[in-house]
Design a protein around this motif. Sequence first.
Motif, PDB file in Angstrom:
ATOM      1  N   VAL A 305       0.843  -1.188   0.000  1.00 47.25           N
ATOM      2  CA  VAL A 305       0.000   0.000   0.000  1.00 47.25           C
ATOM      3  C   VAL A 305       0.881   1.241   0.000  1.00 47.25           C
ATOM      4  N   VAL A 306       0.520   2.232  -0.791  1.00 42.00           N
ATOM      5  CA  VAL A 306       1.180   3.527  -0.700  1.00 42.00           C
ATOM      6  C   VAL A 306       0.164   4.544  -0.206  1.00 42.00           C
ATOM      7  N   LEU A 307       0.546   5.263   0.828  1.00 43.31           N
ATOM      8  CA  LEU A 307      -0.309   6.273   1.446  1.00 43.31           C
ATOM      9  C   LEU A 307       0.268   7.649   1.134  1.00 43.31           C
ATOM     10  N   CYS A 308      -0.453   8.451   0.399  1.00 43.56           N
ATOM     11  CA  CYS A 308       0.016   9.781   0.010  1.00 43.56           C
ATOM     12  C   CYS A 308      -0.383  10.795   1.069  1.00 43.56           C
ATOM     13  N   GLY A 309       0.575  11.231   1.873  1.00 42.14           N
ATOM     14  CA  GLY A 309       0.312  12.202   2.925  1.00 42.14           C
ATOM     15  C   GLY A 309       0.382  11.559   4.296  1.00 42.14           C
ATOM     16  N   TYR A 310       1.235  12.092   5.176  1.00 44.33           N
ATOM     17  CA  TYR A 310       1.387  11.536   6.513  1.00 44.33           C
ATOM     18  C   TYR A 310       0.997  12.567   7.574  1.00 44.33           C
ATOM     19  N   GLY A 311      -0.156  13.196   7.327  1.00 46.68           N
ATOM     20  CA  GLY A 311      -0.747  14.025   8.366  1.00 46.68           C
ATOM     21  C   GLY A 311      -1.506  13.124   9.330  1.00 46.68           C
TER      22      GLY A 311
END
Length: 536
Positions: A305-311
């Motif tokens: 899985v790639v998660l765009c954004g680590y807020g």
Amino acid sequence: MPEKLRDGMTGFKDRQMRRFSLPTSSRGLVRLGSVAGAAAAAAAAGAVPGADGEPRRSSVASVCSTESSYTGSSSDEDDVSPREKLQKSSSGFSDFCVKNISQHAFGRREIEIAEQEMPGIMALRRRAGDDKPLKSAKIVGCTHINAQTAVLVETLVELGAQVRWAACNIYSTQNEVAAALAEAGYPVFAWRGETEEDFWWCIDKCVNAEGWQPNMILDDGGDATHLMLKKYPAMFKMIKGIVEESVTGVHRLYQLSKAGKLSVPAMNVNDSVTKTKFDNLYSCRESIIDSLKRTTDMMFGGKQVVLCGYGEVGKGCCQALKGLGCVVYVTEIDPICAIQACMDGFRVVKLNEVVRNVDIVVTATGNKNVVTREHMDKMKSGCVICNMGHSNTEIDVNSLRTPDLTWEKVRSQVDHVIWPDGKRIVLLAEGRLVNLSCSSLPSFVVSITAATQALALIELFNAPHGRYKSDVYLLPKKMDEYVASLHLPTFDAHLTELSDEQAKYMGLNKAGPFKPNYYRLVLDSNINLYFSFKFH
């Protein structure tokens, strides 16, 4: 405002956390028919332009030519538009527009279930109900309309307010809940699957009504604020305050403030500690899994899985996916959030480095064109794409409306987009909020957000003249702590009290607040925007 809520609850200006408003991509689109290989298109009309001059939030699709192979999306509705129906409640009330008023009994049961899991907002309703701190308040609400929001709406009315309500998202409305609110006599204008024109028509019906002059706005995304400012500027000047709960809406408020166009005070509840942690992190940590399971039935163990954004949203999603055995990658523009991801055990990459191999792509940035057609051309067959950010601009869905690609409706809110070589990707909710379109939110989490919104409305409405100028303010820390305290009895939690000596040593009031107003428990995923604003 009750005295017990007033002490220490004075606001202050948010002069350091300002951000630029993110642009939105064009969504002035047209709806297509459902016959394979054909595309009968009708132009969407009546859309109010967004902050960047472009139409916003369309539920429909565009094509490049009449030979498009688009076959109709999973959100297409064939029923008669609610705007063409004449409906009345059992008491004869007709100032509403919902899908089917006869569904109200089912919606009422949904609301009653939600009330059991929303201790904070229900406690606020009991404690402040007699004081009627919102008496004479006339609130335009533009939020997601579901069972939890209905609890907030009925609480605001119990506290003395009059309301008119519309949806901030064309797919998140629970039709039966909207029917229950209409049956109870609340002017609500929303249904699942609205068109672009419907969307703005519904908000307009909440703003502009005979004998109605709103004085408060409760917004999620800035749509009601935008419409009133652009279309009814004289009416907008009569507003006493705006409460905004989304990253996107807050960005737009800061942009208005910077440009000198914000003529009323606004409360940024998105960056309150309770809202940010619970609504963004804890809620999304659960709802991302629920959304993917309901729509794809997939097994997560071993998936890449790639998660765009680590807020905060990204953090919650990553925790959940990692906990189920996924190999998780993170993309980030901000070095602070990137190093947080590294310390949490995630590899930070550029999307192009992993896009050919991943099984799931999740966006959570609030930006536009994070996943482009170029990226999707490289994805492997069966890759699932979804969005957890507020705006539907993160995935460039419009670039998929071309003659060479075929759209295949699989189930509600699930589309297969098929390439000429037979490759297919799985697109969820047409790039809109997947958790609100395909799942539901934990009521307990929404209770925290709802209590925060209600207190912000009470504060702005009852504030003496001059306390708040035409600017954007952060929620006072005393309110943050009060919201948290309303929910502690659910866990049978018992707070330790400071002794007089300890309070003196720390320089604190024994009753709080225990943190300074500038304190924030989290780092914003878009902190680069803050630096851009401050130093440029």
